[in-house]
Design a protein around this motif. Structure first.
Motif, PDB file in Angstrom:
ATOM      1  N   SER A   1       0.863  -1.292  -0.089  1.00  0.00           N
ATOM      2  CA  SER A   1       0.003  -0.136   0.112  1.00  0.00           C
ATOM      3  C   SER A   1       0.804   1.207   0.010  1.00  0.00           C
ATOM      4  O   SER A   1       0.806   2.176  -0.727  1.00  0.00           O
ATOM      5  CB  SER A   1      -0.873   0.077   1.076  1.00  0.00           C
ATOM      6  OG  SER A   1      -1.386   1.280   1.374  1.00  0.00           O
ATOM      7  N   SER A   2       1.783   1.331   0.854  1.00  0.00           N
ATOM      8  CA  SER A   2       2.737   2.620   0.755  1.00  0.00           C
ATOM      9  C   SER A   2       3.435   2.649  -0.422  1.00  0.00           C
ATOM     10  O   SER A   2       3.484   3.879  -0.890  1.00  0.00           O
ATOM     11  CB  SER A   2       4.043   2.314   1.856  1.00  0.00           C
ATOM     12  OG  SER A   2       3.476   2.241   3.227  1.00  0.00           O
ATOM     13  N   GLY A   3       3.990   1.734  -1.260  1.00  0.00           N
ATOM     14  CA  GLY A   3       4.461   1.785  -2.478  1.00  0.00           C
ATOM     15  C   GLY A   3       3.485   2.258  -3.345  1.00  0.00           C
ATOM     16  O   GLY A   3       3.960   3.485  -4.343  1.00  0.00           O
ATOM     17  N   ARG A   4       2.266   2.279  -3.355  1.00  0.00           N
ATOM     18  CA  ARG A   4       1.076   2.472  -4.452  1.00  0.00           C
ATOM     19  C   ARG A   4       0.957   4.059  -4.233  1.00  0.00           C
ATOM     20  O   ARG A   4       0.831   4.710  -5.021  1.00  0.00           O
ATOM     21  CB  ARG A   4       0.090   1.631  -4.139  1.00  0.00           C
ATOM     22  CG  ARG A   4      -0.239   0.196  -4.732  1.00  0.00           C
ATOM     23  CD  ARG A   4      -1.361  -0.415  -4.514  1.00  0.00           C
ATOM     24  NE  ARG A   4      -2.545   0.195  -4.891  1.00  0.00           N
ATOM     25  CZ  ARG A   4      -3.782  -0.100  -4.555  1.00  0.00           C
ATOM     26  NH1 ARG A   4      -3.967  -1.115  -3.721  1.00  0.00           N
ATOM     27  NH2 ARG A   4      -4.739   0.730  -4.803  1.00  0.00           N
ATOM     28  N   LEU A   5       0.713   4.319  -2.741  1.00  0.00           N
ATOM     29  CA  LEU A   5       0.637   5.856  -2.352  1.00  0.00           C
ATOM     30  C   LEU A   5       1.878   6.666  -2.972  1.00  0.00           C
ATOM     31  O   LEU A   5       1.497   7.825  -3.258  1.00  0.00           O
ATOM     32  CB  LEU A   5       0.303   5.963  -1.074  1.00  0.00           C
ATOM     33  CG  LEU A   5      -1.109   5.387  -0.428  1.00  0.00           C
ATOM     34  CD1 LEU A   5      -1.050   5.296   0.976  1.00  0.00           C
ATOM     35  CD2 LEU A   5      -2.215   6.096  -1.118  1.00  0.00           C
ATOM     36  N   ARG A   6       2.788   6.042  -2.805  1.00  0.00           N
ATOM     37  CA  ARG A   6       3.940   6.759  -3.150  1.00  0.00           C
ATOM     38  C   ARG A   6       4.182   7.133  -4.795  1.00  0.00           C
ATOM     39  O   ARG A   6       4.692   8.043  -5.183  1.00  0.00           O
ATOM     40  CB  ARG A   6       5.314   5.688  -2.699  1.00  0.00           C
ATOM     41  CG  ARG A   6       6.770   6.549  -2.880  1.00  0.00           C
ATOM     42  CD  ARG A   6       7.824   5.728  -2.435  1.00  0.00           C
ATOM     43  NE  ARG A   6       9.251   6.507  -2.634  1.00  0.00           N
ATOM     44  CZ  ARG A   6      10.253   5.797  -2.192  1.00  0.00           C
ATOM     45  NH1 ARG A   6      10.298   4.939  -1.534  1.00  0.00           N
ATOM     46  NH2 ARG A   6      11.632   6.724  -2.244  1.00  0.00           N
ATOM     47  N   ARG A   7       3.674   5.880  -5.464  1.00  0.00           N
ATOM     48  CA  ARG A   7       3.831   6.239  -6.823  1.00  0.00           C
ATOM     49  C   ARG A   7       2.681   7.005  -7.384  1.00  0.00           C
ATOM     50  O   ARG A   7       2.756   7.902  -8.385  1.00  0.00           O
ATOM     51  CB  ARG A   7       3.827   4.699  -7.625  1.00  0.00           C
ATOM     52  CG  ARG A   7       5.183   4.113  -7.338  1.00  0.00           C
ATOM     53  CD  ARG A   7       4.910   2.912  -8.224  1.00  0.00           C
ATOM     54  NE  ARG A   7       3.916   1.938  -7.847  1.00  0.00           N
ATOM     55  CZ  ARG A   7       4.253   1.057  -7.018  1.00  0.00           C
ATOM     56  NH1 ARG A   7       5.267   0.697  -6.312  1.00  0.00           N
ATOM     57  NH2 ARG A   7       2.946   0.105  -6.482  1.00  0.00           N
ATOM     58  N   GLU A   8       1.470   6.819  -6.853  1.00  0.00           N
ATOM     59  CA  GLU A   8       0.362   7.535  -7.173  1.00  0.00           C
ATOM     60  C   GLU A   8       0.047   8.916  -6.729  1.00  0.00           C
ATOM     61  O   GLU A   8      -0.452   9.794  -7.407  1.00  0.00           O
ATOM     62  CB  GLU A   8      -1.103   6.607  -7.027  1.00  0.00           C
ATOM     63  CG  GLU A   8      -1.037   5.357  -7.683  1.00  0.00           C
ATOM     64  CD  GLU A   8      -2.094   4.471  -7.337  1.00  0.00           C
ATOM     65  OE1 GLU A   8      -2.976   4.964  -6.489  1.00  0.00           O
ATOM     66  OE2 GLU A   8      -1.889   3.025  -7.727  1.00  0.00           O
ATOM     67  N   MET A   9       0.591   9.042  -5.456  1.00  0.00           N
ATOM     68  CA  MET A   9       0.136  10.370  -4.985  1.00  0.00           C
ATOM     69  C   MET A   9       1.511  11.213  -4.747  1.00  0.00           C
ATOM     70  O   MET A   9       1.335  12.487  -4.243  1.00  0.00           O
ATOM     71  CB  MET A   9      -0.296  10.203  -3.432  1.00  0.00           C
ATOM     72  CG  MET A   9      -1.699   9.376  -3.433  1.00  0.00           C
ATOM     73  SD  MET A   9      -3.140  10.229  -4.178  1.00  0.00           S
ATOM     74  CE  MET A   9      -3.421  11.510  -2.993  1.00  0.00           C
ATOM     75  N   GLY A  10       2.570  10.722  -5.049  1.00  0.00           N
ATOM     76  CA  GLY A  10       3.964  11.523  -4.658  1.00  0.00           C
ATOM     77  C   GLY A  10       4.218  11.845  -3.499  1.00  0.00           C
ATOM     78  O   GLY A  10       4.983  12.691  -3.126  1.00  0.00           O
ATOM     79  N   ILE A  11       3.867  10.934  -2.570  1.00  0.00           N
ATOM     80  CA  ILE A  11       4.132  11.225  -1.046  1.00  0.00           C
ATOM     81  C   ILE A  11       5.216  10.424  -0.661  1.00  0.00           C
ATOM     82  O   ILE A  11       5.501   9.067  -1.151  1.00  0.00           O
ATOM     83  CB  ILE A  11       2.853  11.130  -0.124  1.00  0.00           C
ATOM     84  CG1 ILE A  11       2.539   9.680  -0.015  1.00  0.00           C
ATOM     85  CG2 ILE A  11       1.800  12.326  -0.423  1.00  0.00           C
ATOM     86  CD1 ILE A  11       1.303   9.505   1.020  1.00  0.00           C
ATOM     87  N   LEU A  12       5.821  10.429   0.665  1.00  0.00           N
ATOM     88  CA  LEU A  12       6.867   9.662   1.252  1.00  0.00           C
ATOM     89  C   LEU A  12       5.847   8.286   1.757  1.00  0.00           C
ATOM     90  O   LEU A  12       4.770   8.572   2.291  1.00  0.00           O
ATOM     91  CB  LEU A  12       7.151  10.224   2.471  1.00  0.00           C
ATOM     92  CG  LEU A  12       8.473  11.393   1.953  1.00  0.00           C
ATOM     93  CD1 LEU A  12       9.061  12.018   3.341  1.00  0.00           C
ATOM     94  CD2 LEU A  12       9.455  10.753   1.190  1.00  0.00           C
ATOM     95  N   PRO A  13       6.435   6.926   1.850  1.00  0.00           N
ATOM     96  CA  PRO A  13       5.648   6.055   2.192  1.00  0.00           C
ATOM     97  C   PRO A  13       5.325   6.203   3.634  1.00  0.00           C
ATOM     98  O   PRO A  13       6.045   6.362   4.826  1.00  0.00           O
ATOM     99  CB  PRO A  13       6.719   4.647   2.196  1.00  0.00           C
ATOM    100  CG  PRO A  13       7.968   5.470   1.992  1.00  0.00           C
ATOM    101  CD  PRO A  13       7.863   6.942   1.345  1.00  0.00           C
TER     102      PRO A  13
END
Length: 457
Positions: free
Chosen positions: A160-172
């Motif tokens: 989930s952290s990786g997806r948010l990092r890629r899609e939202m551009g935030i730190l995991p």
């Protein structure tokens, strides 16, 4: 276990209210002095006439009392009556406050206040790592101090952290989420809430609620550090959780066969011996609050956790390495109980230490905590099927590296699944026992008596 009689519990609670450090006696005395000064001010304002009449009434009353009851009886009687009324009034007042603040009455207000004051006088601890290992450590440490700063790697790029990092551009947010849940007052409920994963819904499937919560807070506050700070207030977190860096860091590992693997989640799956670990961008800047926390720390703990993907990534930040090296606080490394496939296959305790020293270029911790006894035969068999084994303590090599060895039982084992992990309570107890026996730096001021209490547990 035999329960204490109710009257003994009441007496214990009374003495707690009067004990040093609760900050109750001074304000009670201040209130009494204030009431006396109000009465004195009114008397002066009215030309002392009421004072004369009050004293005249008191003297006449005392004269009448002593005519019927001797002074050696009436004196103590009035004294005890006054004490009774004072204590009764205070008890009823505190009872009313408790009824509002803690309507469930699971715990006395003085116990809450006592616990709060003691923890807030506790040792300033910095715990460095990531993954489930760091959150396990925090659960044990928070029983001894509320002055905890957890420094967490932000190199995670899986799930989930990786997806948010890629899609939202935030730190995991994953490791940070786990640490916040571990430090929360209502840990069990918050952990269940933060770990809850959506199993349906387009875009939601696979995400944990905690990751989405921190993502939303990051968008509201502008950065992850601000999101953590605001969330910590809302969720009543004891201590602080800080990202090691605010840079978008990507790990890479060079393997013995020459391959270079990019991405934290890909490194353990590559199937080779790691000979070098680095990150892009090189030498990321530390979060300023992280450096300050290390400089003020009275105790620094590394691990437990995945050596190359949870612990060492924090040390790839030069300012963190330098701050730890320059700190005079006692420093200890909590070694893993079992080897980890794809990261530490066949590693001994000294191999773990050498990997950390190689990244730092110098010796940055004083001692290593090692599990004392072996897991059960059932657990050993299950781990062997996954090509994992207990981390062997090669004592002579560790001593050659100039590290003290702290050997203790800090393991818990799930008998059903034969899963081995560090036990939070045992881990916290052993770490504080070692710390209490260490020569203290100039920073340690308030925790001496607290540590003496801990050592008696």
């Amino acid at each position: 276990m035999e329960k204490k009689p109710r009257h003994r519990k009441k007496v214990n609670h009374l003495f707690k209210w009067l004990s040093p450090g609760i900050f109750v006696k001074r304000w009670l005395l201040t209130s009494i002095i204030g009431a006396f000064m109000i009465a004195l001010g009114l008397a002066i304002w009215s030309n002392l006439t009421p004072v004369f009449r009050i004293f005249e009434f008191i003297f006449n009353t005392l004269d009448q009392i002593t005519n019927y009851i001797p002074s050696h009886i009436s004196g103590p009687l009035v004294l005890f009556l006054g004490l009774f009324l004072l204590l009764w009034g205070q008890t009823r007042t505190l009872g009313s406050i408790t009824e509002v603040l803690k309507p469930d009455k699971d715990e006395e207000l003085i116990d809450v206040l006592w616990h709060y004051r003691r923890l807030n006088k506790g040792t300033k601890i910095v715990a460095i790592g990531g993954g489930t290992g760091l959150s396990t450590l925090l659960r044990g440490l928070k029983e001894y101090s509320a002055n905890i700063t957890a420094i967490v790697t932000v190199a995670d790029d899986g799930g989930s952290s990786g997806r948010l990092r890629r899609e939202m551009g935030i730190l995991p947010p994953g490791d940070i989420r786990n640490c916040m849940a571990a430090l929360a007052d209502e840990e069990k409920l918050l952990t269940e809430l933060f770990q809850y994963r959506f199993t349906a819904g387009e875009g939601l499937n696979g995400h944990s609620f905690g990751n989405l919560f921190l993502t939303a807070m990051t968008n509201i506050t502008g950065d992850l550090e601000g999101a953590i700070a605001k969330s910590s207030k809302v969720l009543a977190i004891q201590g602080k959780v800080l990202p090691a860096t605010l840079e978008d860091v990507t790990l890479w590992a060079r393997l013995e066969d020459g391959r270079v693997i990019y991405g934290e989640s890909n490194i353990p799956d590559a199937g080779g011996k790691i000979v070098e670990l680095g990150c892009n961008p090189t030498n990321p800047p530390a979060t300023p609050a992280v450096v300050k926390a290390i400089q003020q720390a009275e105790y620094i703990i590394l691990g437990p956790g995945s050596l190359y993907t949870s612990i060492i990534p924090n040390l790839l930040v030069p300012e963190i390495r330098e701050a730890i090296l320059n700190s005079s606080a006692p420093k200890i490394y909590v070694c893993n109980i079992m080897t980890q496939k794809g990261e530490t296959d066949g590693y001994t305790v000294s191999d773990h230490i050498k990997a950390i020293d190689k990244v730092c270029g110098k010796k940055i911790f004083d001692a290593v905590l090692v599990q004392g006894r072996q897991p059960s035969p059932e657990a050993l068999r299950k781990y062997a099927e996954k090509h994992c084994h207990p981390v062997y303590l090669d004592r002579e090599e560790v001593e050659k590296l100039g590290r003290r060895i702290v050997k203790a039982n800090v393991m818990s084992e799930n008998r059903d699944s034969a899963y081995v992990r560090h036990d939070p309570q045992l881990l916290g107890k052993v770490l504080f026992r070692w710390y209490s026996n260490m020569p203290k730096s100039k920073f340690v001021k308030n925790s001496k008596q607290f540590l003496m209490d801990i050592s008696r547990r």
